[in-house]
Design a protein around this motif. Sequence first.
Motif, PDB file in Angstrom:
ATOM      1  N   VAL A  42       0.839  -1.200   0.000  1.00  0.00           N
ATOM      2  CA  VAL A  42       0.000   0.000   0.000  1.00  0.00           C
ATOM      3  C   VAL A  42       0.877   1.253   0.000  1.00  0.00           C
ATOM      4  O   VAL A  42       0.642   2.190  -0.776  1.00  0.00           O
ATOM      5  CB  VAL A  42      -0.958   0.025   1.218  1.00  0.00           C
ATOM      6  CG1 VAL A  42      -1.668   1.368   1.327  1.00  0.00           C
ATOM      7  CG2 VAL A  42      -1.970  -1.111   1.128  1.00  0.00           C
ATOM      8  N   GLN A  43       1.890   1.278   0.847  1.00  0.00           N
ATOM      9  CA  GLN A  43       2.760   2.461   0.937  1.00  0.00           C
ATOM     10  C   GLN A  43       3.525   2.677  -0.366  1.00  0.00           C
ATOM     11  O   GLN A  43       3.703   3.819  -0.809  1.00  0.00           O
ATOM     12  CB  GLN A  43       3.741   2.324   2.111  1.00  0.00           C
ATOM     13  CG  GLN A  43       3.089   2.112   3.459  1.00  0.00           C
ATOM     14  CD  GLN A  43       2.170   3.238   3.906  1.00  0.00           C
ATOM     15  OE1 GLN A  43       1.891   4.184   3.188  1.00  0.00           O
ATOM     16  NE2 GLN A  43       1.658   3.117   5.114  1.00  0.00           N
ATOM     17  N   ARG A  44       3.966   1.603  -1.010  1.00  0.00           N
ATOM     18  CA  ARG A  44       4.733   1.717  -2.255  1.00  0.00           C
ATOM     19  C   ARG A  44       3.855   2.167  -3.417  1.00  0.00           C
ATOM     20  O   ARG A  44       4.230   3.038  -4.194  1.00  0.00           O
ATOM     21  CB  ARG A  44       5.404   0.376  -2.572  1.00  0.00           C
ATOM     22  CG  ARG A  44       6.218   0.387  -3.849  1.00  0.00           C
ATOM     23  CD  ARG A  44       7.043  -0.877  -4.046  1.00  0.00           C
ATOM     24  NE  ARG A  44       6.421  -2.113  -3.646  1.00  0.00           N
ATOM     25  CZ  ARG A  44       5.542  -2.803  -4.386  1.00  0.00           C
ATOM     26  NH1 ARG A  44       5.169  -2.361  -5.564  1.00  0.00           N
ATOM     27  NH2 ARG A  44       5.054  -3.952  -3.942  1.00  0.00           N
ATOM     28  N   ILE A  45       2.667   1.589  -3.534  1.00  0.00           N
ATOM     29  CA  ILE A  45       1.787   1.894  -4.664  1.00  0.00           C
ATOM     30  C   ILE A  45       1.074   3.235  -4.487  1.00  0.00           C
ATOM     31  O   ILE A  45       0.832   3.929  -5.455  1.00  0.00           O
ATOM     32  CB  ILE A  45       0.771   0.739  -4.862  1.00  0.00           C
ATOM     33  CG1 ILE A  45       1.524  -0.490  -5.378  1.00  0.00           C
ATOM     34  CG2 ILE A  45      -0.341   1.133  -5.815  1.00  0.00           C
ATOM     35  CD1 ILE A  45       0.661  -1.706  -5.570  1.00  0.00           C
ATOM     36  N   ALA A  46       0.739   3.590  -3.249  1.00  0.00           N
ATOM     37  CA  ALA A  46       0.035   4.839  -2.928  1.00  0.00           C
ATOM     38  C   ALA A  46      -1.230   5.030  -3.777  1.00  0.00           C
ATOM     39  O   ALA A  46      -1.346   5.992  -4.537  1.00  0.00           O
ATOM     40  CB  ALA A  46       0.978   6.029  -3.072  1.00  0.00           C
ATOM     41  N   PRO A  47      -2.203   4.119  -3.640  1.00  0.00           N
ATOM     42  CA  PRO A  47      -3.437   4.229  -4.432  1.00  0.00           C
ATOM     43  C   PRO A  47      -4.329   5.365  -3.930  1.00  0.00           C
ATOM     44  O   PRO A  47      -4.144   5.879  -2.826  1.00  0.00           O
ATOM     45  CB  PRO A  47      -4.109   2.876  -4.188  1.00  0.00           C
ATOM     46  CG  PRO A  47      -3.677   2.506  -2.801  1.00  0.00           C
ATOM     47  CD  PRO A  47      -2.247   2.994  -2.699  1.00  0.00           C
ATOM     48  N   ASP A  48      -5.332   5.718  -4.737  1.00  0.00           N
ATOM     49  CA  ASP A  48      -6.328   6.708  -4.317  1.00  0.00           C
ATOM     50  C   ASP A  48      -7.310   6.099  -3.320  1.00  0.00           C
ATOM     51  O   ASP A  48      -7.880   6.804  -2.491  1.00  0.00           O
ATOM     52  CB  ASP A  48      -7.129   7.204  -5.528  1.00  0.00           C
ATOM     53  CG  ASP A  48      -6.259   7.937  -6.521  1.00  0.00           C
ATOM     54  OD1 ASP A  48      -5.438   8.777  -6.084  1.00  0.00           O
ATOM     55  OD2 ASP A  48      -6.391   7.673  -7.731  1.00  0.00           O
ATOM     56  N   VAL A  49      -7.516   4.790  -3.439  1.00  0.00           N
ATOM     57  CA  VAL A  49      -8.448   4.080  -2.562  1.00  0.00           C
ATOM     58  C   VAL A  49      -7.991   2.622  -2.452  1.00  0.00           C
ATOM     59  O   VAL A  49      -7.343   2.096  -3.357  1.00  0.00           O
ATOM     60  CB  VAL A  49      -9.907   4.190  -3.090  1.00  0.00           C
ATOM     61  CG1 VAL A  49     -10.067   3.497  -4.415  1.00  0.00           C
ATOM     62  CG2 VAL A  49     -10.921   3.672  -2.092  1.00  0.00           C
ATOM     63  N   LEU A  50      -8.312   2.000  -1.330  1.00  0.00           N
ATOM     64  CA  LEU A  50      -7.933   0.611  -1.074  1.00  0.00           C
ATOM     65  C   LEU A  50      -9.193  -0.211  -0.831  1.00  0.00           C
ATOM     66  O   LEU A  50     -10.067   0.189  -0.057  1.00  0.00           O
ATOM     67  CB  LEU A  50      -7.030   0.536   0.161  1.00  0.00           C
ATOM     68  CG  LEU A  50      -6.654  -0.851   0.675  1.00  0.00           C
ATOM     69  CD1 LEU A  50      -5.812  -1.611  -0.351  1.00  0.00           C
ATOM     70  CD2 LEU A  50      -5.913  -0.736   1.998  1.00  0.00           C
ATOM     71  N   MET A  51      -9.273  -1.370  -1.493  1.00  0.00           N
ATOM     72  CA  MET A  51     -10.312  -2.351  -1.216  1.00  0.00           C
ATOM     73  C   MET A  51      -9.606  -3.497  -0.506  1.00  0.00           C
ATOM     74  O   MET A  51      -8.692  -4.104  -1.058  1.00  0.00           O
ATOM     75  CB  MET A  51     -10.968  -2.822  -2.512  1.00  0.00           C
ATOM     76  CG  MET A  51     -12.124  -3.756  -2.282  1.00  0.00           C
ATOM     77  SD  MET A  51     -12.919  -4.287  -3.828  1.00  0.00           S
ATOM     78  CE  MET A  51     -13.835  -2.817  -4.236  1.00  0.00           C
ATOM     79  N   LEU A  52     -10.009  -3.778   0.730  1.00  0.00           N
ATOM     80  CA  LEU A  52      -9.276  -4.691   1.596  1.00  0.00           C
ATOM     81  C   LEU A  52     -10.189  -5.790   2.128  1.00  0.00           C
ATOM     82  O   LEU A  52     -11.189  -5.511   2.792  1.00  0.00           O
ATOM     83  CB  LEU A  52      -8.689  -3.887   2.768  1.00  0.00           C
ATOM     84  CG  LEU A  52      -7.930  -4.625   3.849  1.00  0.00           C
ATOM     85  CD1 LEU A  52      -6.691  -5.322   3.285  1.00  0.00           C
ATOM     86  CD2 LEU A  52      -7.535  -3.643   4.957  1.00  0.00           C
ATOM     87  N   ASP A  53      -9.831  -7.031   1.847  1.00  0.00           N
ATOM     88  CA  ASP A  53     -10.579  -8.176   2.361  1.00  0.00           C
ATOM     89  C   ASP A  53     -10.214  -8.404   3.826  1.00  0.00           C
ATOM     90  O   ASP A  53      -9.078  -8.121   4.247  1.00  0.00           O
ATOM     91  CB  ASP A  53     -10.231  -9.420   1.532  1.00  0.00           C
ATOM     92  CG  ASP A  53     -11.103 -10.611   1.856  1.00  0.00           C
ATOM     93  OD1 ASP A  53     -12.250 -10.415   2.314  1.00  0.00           O
ATOM     94  OD2 ASP A  53     -10.652 -11.746   1.644  1.00  0.00           O
ATOM     95  N   VAL A  54     -11.151  -8.904   4.595  1.00  0.00           N
ATOM     96  CA  VAL A  54     -10.903  -9.180   6.011  1.00  0.00           C
ATOM     97  C   VAL A  54     -10.041 -10.423   6.188  1.00  0.00           C
ATOM     98  O   VAL A  54      -9.070 -10.415   6.933  1.00  0.00           O
ATOM     99  CB  VAL A  54     -12.226  -9.319   6.795  1.00  0.00           C
ATOM    100  CG1 VAL A  54     -11.978  -9.859   8.193  1.00  0.00           C
ATOM    101  CG2 VAL A  54     -12.941  -7.980   6.858  1.00  0.00           C
ATOM    102  N   MET A  55     -10.386 -11.503   5.481  1.00  0.00           N
ATOM    103  CA  MET A  55      -9.671 -12.762   5.670  1.00  0.00           C
ATOM    104  C   MET A  55      -8.644 -12.963   4.560  1.00  0.00           C
ATOM    105  O   MET A  55      -9.001 -13.221   3.405  1.00  0.00           O
ATOM    106  CB  MET A  55     -10.659 -13.924   5.713  1.00  0.00           C
ATOM    107  CG  MET A  55     -11.544 -13.865   6.940  1.00  0.00           C
ATOM    108  SD  MET A  55     -12.618 -15.284   7.146  1.00  0.00           S
ATOM    109  CE  MET A  55     -13.822 -14.995   5.860  1.00  0.00           C
ATOM    110  N   LEU A  56      -7.379 -12.817   4.920  1.00  0.00           N
ATOM    111  CA  LEU A  56      -6.262 -12.950   3.986  1.00  0.00           C
ATOM    112  C   LEU A  56      -5.231 -13.916   4.546  1.00  0.00           C
ATOM    113  O   LEU A  56      -5.146 -14.093   5.768  1.00  0.00           O
ATOM    114  CB  LEU A  56      -5.588 -11.586   3.778  1.00  0.00           C
ATOM    115  CG  LEU A  56      -6.410 -10.519   3.077  1.00  0.00           C
ATOM    116  CD1 LEU A  56      -5.794  -9.148   3.293  1.00  0.00           C
ATOM    117  CD2 LEU A  56      -6.515 -10.836   1.598  1.00  0.00           C
ATOM    118  N   PRO A  57      -4.408 -14.497   3.682  1.00  0.00           N
ATOM    119  CA  PRO A  57      -3.328 -15.350   4.187  1.00  0.00           C
ATOM    120  C   PRO A  57      -2.294 -14.527   4.953  1.00  0.00           C
ATOM    121  O   PRO A  57      -1.939 -13.426   4.536  1.00  0.00           O
ATOM    122  CB  PRO A  57      -2.699 -15.936   2.918  1.00  0.00           C
ATOM    123  CG  PRO A  57      -3.574 -15.561   1.789  1.00  0.00           C
ATOM    124  CD  PRO A  57      -4.482 -14.474   2.233  1.00  0.00           C
TER     125      PRO A  57
END
Length: 122
Positions: A42-57
Motif C-alpha cells: 500500500v505504501q509503495r503503490i500509494a493508491p487513491d483508494v484501497l479495497m481490503l478483504d478481512v480474511m487474507l493469508p
Amino acid sequence: MGKHILVIEDEPNIIEAIRFILSRDGWKVDIHSNGEDAVEVVQRIAPDVLMLDVMLPNKSGYDILQELRADERSAHLPILMLTARGQNKDREMAERFGASLFMTKPFSNAEVLQSLHSLVQA
C-alpha cells in the motif's frame, strides 16, 4: 484519467470480477493477495483508494487496517473493507479500526462502483 485502486483480496474469482468492473469504469487496478506484506505494498503503490478483504493469508485485514491507520502516510486513505461475514460485530470492528466503508460478499457491481465513487469524491 481514472482513479487508482489497490485491491487486496485472495479469491481469484472475486479479483477478476472486481478488476473487470473497475477497469471498464476507467480505474487503474492493482491487485495484491497476501496479508503479510500488504502494508508495504500500500505504501509503495500509494493508491487513491484501497479495497481490503478481512480474511487474507498470513495477516488479517483488520490488522492491516490498524497498521495503515497508525501510519501518517495512510491514515486518511479511503478504505473499503470486504468480508464474507456480514455480522454486526465484523462491521463494528471495521468501523472501530477506521474503515471508511464496509461491504459484505456477495455484492453487486453497482454497489461496488457506487461505494468506491463515494470514497474518492469525499
